[in-house]
Design a protein around this motif. Structure first.
Motif, short mmCIF file in Angstrom:
data_model
loop_
_atom_site.label_atom_id
_atom_site.label_comp_id
_atom_site.label_asym_id
_atom_site.label_seq_id
_atom_site.Cartn_x
_atom_site.Cartn_y
_atom_site.Cartn_z
N PRO A 163 -15.73 -1.33 51.28
CA PRO A 163 -14.65 -0.19 51.25
C PRO A 163 -15.02 1.36 50.86
O PRO A 163 -14.23 2.00 50.80
N ARG A 164 -16.33 1.42 50.78
CA ARG A 164 -16.67 2.72 50.12
C ARG A 164 -16.20 4.04 51.22
O ARG A 164 -16.00 5.01 50.47
N VAL A 165 -16.56 3.74 52.33
CA VAL A 165 -16.21 4.98 53.44
C VAL A 165 -15.00 4.54 54.07
O VAL A 165 -14.43 5.54 54.48
N ILE A 166 -14.90 3.19 54.46
CA ILE A 166 -13.75 3.08 55.56
C ILE A 166 -12.96 1.83 55.03
O ILE A 166 -13.54 1.04 54.51
N SER A 167 -11.76 1.90 55.15
CA SER A 167 -10.88 0.38 54.54
C SER A 167 -10.96 -0.68 55.75
O SER A 167 -11.56 -0.19 56.86
N GLN A 168 -10.63 -1.62 55.37
CA GLN A 168 -10.71 -2.76 56.12
C GLN A 168 -9.85 -2.52 57.40
O GLN A 168 -9.98 -2.93 58.49
N GLU A 169 -8.60 -1.83 57.07
CA GLU A 169 -7.55 -1.63 58.25
C GLU A 169 -8.27 -0.54 59.24
O GLU A 169 -8.00 -1.00 60.27
N ASN A 170 -8.65 0.46 58.72
CA ASN A 170 -9.32 1.53 59.62
C ASN A 170 -10.39 0.91 60.35
O ASN A 170 -10.78 1.20 61.54
N ALA A 171 -11.09 0.08 59.80
CA ALA A 171 -12.25 -0.35 60.38
C ALA A 171 -11.78 -1.23 61.69
O ALA A 171 -12.58 -1.40 62.67
N LEU A 172 -10.80 -2.03 61.41
CA LEU A 172 -9.99 -2.99 62.69
C LEU A 172 -9.56 -2.04 63.61
O LEU A 172 -9.65 -2.39 64.76
N VAL A 173 -8.67 -0.67 63.15
CA VAL A 173 -8.40 0.29 64.30
C VAL A 173 -9.76 0.75 65.03
O VAL A 173 -9.68 0.74 66.46
N ALA A 174 -10.86 0.94 64.50
CA ALA A 174 -11.89 1.60 65.17
C ALA A 174 -12.55 0.54 66.11
O ALA A 174 -12.90 0.79 67.18
N SER A 175 -12.44 -0.58 65.56
CA SER A 175 -13.14 -1.70 66.29
C SER A 175 -12.46 -2.15 67.65
O SER A 175 -12.75 -2.17 68.52
N ALA A 176 -11.04 -2.04 67.59
CA ALA A 176 -10.11 -2.14 68.64
C ALA A 176 -10.18 -1.01 69.67
O ALA A 176 -10.19 -1.45 71.01
N LEU A 177 -10.22 0.10 69.47
CA LEU A 177 -10.25 1.18 70.19
C LEU A 177 -11.81 1.44 70.86
O LEU A 177 -11.85 1.70 71.98
N LEU A 178 -12.89 0.96 70.13
CA LEU A 178 -14.21 0.82 70.75
C LEU A 178 -14.30 -0.15 72.09
O LEU A 178 -14.77 -0.05 72.85
N GLY A 179 -13.64 -1.33 71.77
CA GLY A 179 -13.54 -2.50 72.58
C GLY A 179 -12.74 -1.99 73.83
O GLY A 179 -13.04 -2.44 75.07
N LEU A 180 -11.71 -1.17 73.53
CA LEU A 180 -11.05 -0.54 74.87
C LEU A 180 -11.70 0.42 75.62
O LEU A 180 -11.95 0.09 76.93
N VAL A 181 -12.71 1.04 75.21
CA VAL A 181 -13.37 2.02 75.67
C VAL A 181 -14.48 1.45 76.39
O VAL A 181 -14.68 1.69 77.53
N LEU A 182 -15.26 0.40 75.63
CA LEU A 182 -16.23 -0.52 76.44
C LEU A 182 -15.91 -1.20 77.69
O LEU A 182 -16.63 -1.26 78.72
N THR A 183 -14.82 -1.55 77.46
CA THR A 183 -14.35 -2.64 78.81
C THR A 183 -13.96 -1.75 79.76
O THR A 183 -14.08 -1.98 80.89
N THR A 184 -13.22 -0.61 79.49
CA THR A 184 -12.96 0.55 80.54
C THR A 184 -14.27 0.95 81.28
O THR A 184 -14.44 0.93 82.62
#
Length: 442
Positions: free
Chosen positions: A295-316
């Motif tokens: 959790p030093r740089v990014i929280s669990q919650e924000n890591a999950l947000v980033a993961s979902a957004l990256l998945g949407l971009v790559l799928t597109t």
């Protein structure tokens, strides 16, 4: 509470189990194109591999949770390994008789053993230390899991998929029915020795776990009335929504890891049997980032947000990519000297990076505050692994109906949207009543 020093050996042992999870699970990505050839299957039939494997989690998650209450985590892990060994042995008659239904039974039994291991090991690693570092610990486990997933297709290719040119569709079409059956039987029999070795290794690990110094951990205490009433689990919406988020996550993870082989084969990739290793390599990169940053740089919650957004971009990008272009590989990865992948296949592999931190982020968020209901909550989360049974079948049905493997990947877009909703809002819902709907962040 065990000290950090005393936790080192239990974490190492559980890490070994996560390595086994990954090796067995991600063999499916290589098994699918292998069995499609050996058993002469279409897309829908081939993806029954994922159905037979992952549906076991839904069928047995709750019964396995009941078993764990009787046996404890340690003995439960041992039983899971022994059941997996039985599943590995069933591969022997399946390969000898080249009978697809027996292969599916073997996969179901193997996954049933994995179910009890997962039901025990995931909450165990969550409880084995500070709650706010749980995602980091699961990231370490995930790195080992996907490291095994990286090795599995490479080992499978070396032992089983060598000299596949003699089993190409063009070559097999030139053979007489008798010669073709003999060639496919020879191919199928290549599975016998690897699965004998797997059964021996799993049995040895079961003995190791039995005599290991793993401590029995207790979930944090909760009210006795709630702990005695399993239906009380339905009063925890963050868990229920977490189950749905994990269902769709496992669905996209398995689609990315297990369809890439057949997809690459259709795109003309020569080493299609190894392509799952590419997806796993990206997932390993994601887990390394998780270990460093959470959790030093990014929280669990924000890591999950980033993961979902990256998945949407790559799928597109995947849906719109030119199937003949190698520009991304040539620009970014040519220095590796590895055989280039077309952009469209590379995007499927890169989804591993988007998927890596979803599992370790959702688990602690969904189990937070369950107390003695943690084991039943864990079982429900394990049941969500059935997403790996359903989503590849949906993808296969879309491919069969449309005839276009690339466009059928659109099924991942709504999945990542559900994950994004849970990351932004769903995990904050502590109670169903409006007055207590949103939990305050401490």
């Amino acid at each position: 509470m065990p000290t950090k020093v005393s936790n080192a050996l239990p974490i190492a042992i559980i890490g070994g189990l996560f390595f086994i999870f990954g090796f067995v699970t991600w063999l499916n990505g290589s098994l699918i194109p292998f069995l499609q050839i050996a058993c002469e299957l279409n897309h829908m039939e081939a993806y029954l591999v994922t159905m037979a494997f992952y549906i076991a989690y839904t069928v047995f998650a709750l019964p396995m949770a009941a078993i764990l209450k009787r046996t404890g985590y340690k003995n439960g892990m041992m039983l899971g390994l022994l059941l997996m060994a039985v599943g590995a042995l069933i591969f022997i008659p399946a390969a000898e008789f080249r009978t697809y239904s027996i292969f599916l039974i073997a996969l179901f039994v193997l996954a049933s053993g994995l179910t009890i291991l997962q039901t025990a090991a995931n909450p165990y690693i969550v409880l084995l230390g500070d709650k706010d570092k749980a995602a980091m610990r699961i990231s370490i486990m995930g790195f080992l899991n996907k490291g095994a997933g990286f090795l599995a297709p490479l080992v499978f290719t070396a032992l089983v998929l060598s000299d596949m040119s003699q089993f190409s569709e063009a070559y097999l079409a030139t053979l007489s029915p008798e010669a073709k059956a003999q060639a496919l039987s020879e191919l199928s029999s290549r599975l016998v020795m690897p699965y004998i070795i797997m059964a021996i290794v799993l049995s040895a690990l079961a003995a190791l776990i039995k005599f290991s110094p793993l401590p029995e951990l207790e979930a944090e205490s909760d009210s006795d009335d709630e702990a005695q009433d399993s239906w009380a689990i339905l009063g925890h919406p963050k868990l229920i929504f977490g189950v749905f988020a994990l269902f769709f996550y496992v669905g996209v993870e398995v689609v990315a890891g297990d369809t890439i082989g057949l997809f690459g084969k259709e795109m003309g990739v020569a080493n299609f049997g190894q392509l799952t290793a590419y997806t796993m390599a990206f997932m390993m990169l994601g887990y390394v980032l998780g270990m460093i940053c959470i959790p030093r740089v990014i929280s669990q919650e924000n890591a999950l947000v980033a993961s979902a957004l990256l998945g949407l971009v790559l799928t597109t990008l995947l849906l719109s990519a030119d199937t003949t272009s190698y520009s991304v590989w040539n620009s970014l990865l040519a220095w590796t000297g590895i055989t280039a992948l077309p952009n469209v296949v590379l995007y499927v592999a890169a989804l591993g990076l988007a998927n890596a931190l979803v599992w370790p982020a959702i688990w602690p968020m969904a189990l937070d505050g369950l107390g003695k209901l943690t084991s039943i909550g864990s079982a429900l989360l394990i049941m969500s692994i059935s997403g790996g049974a359903i989503m590849p079948m949906v993808y296969g049905a879309l491919v069969e109906s449309s005839g276009n493997s690339q466009s059928s990947y659109w099924i991942m877009l709504p999945c990542y949207l559900v994950i994004l909703w849970y990351a932004v809002y769903g995990h904050k819902i502590a109670r169903w009543s409006k007055s207590k709907a949103i939990a305050k962040h401490v």
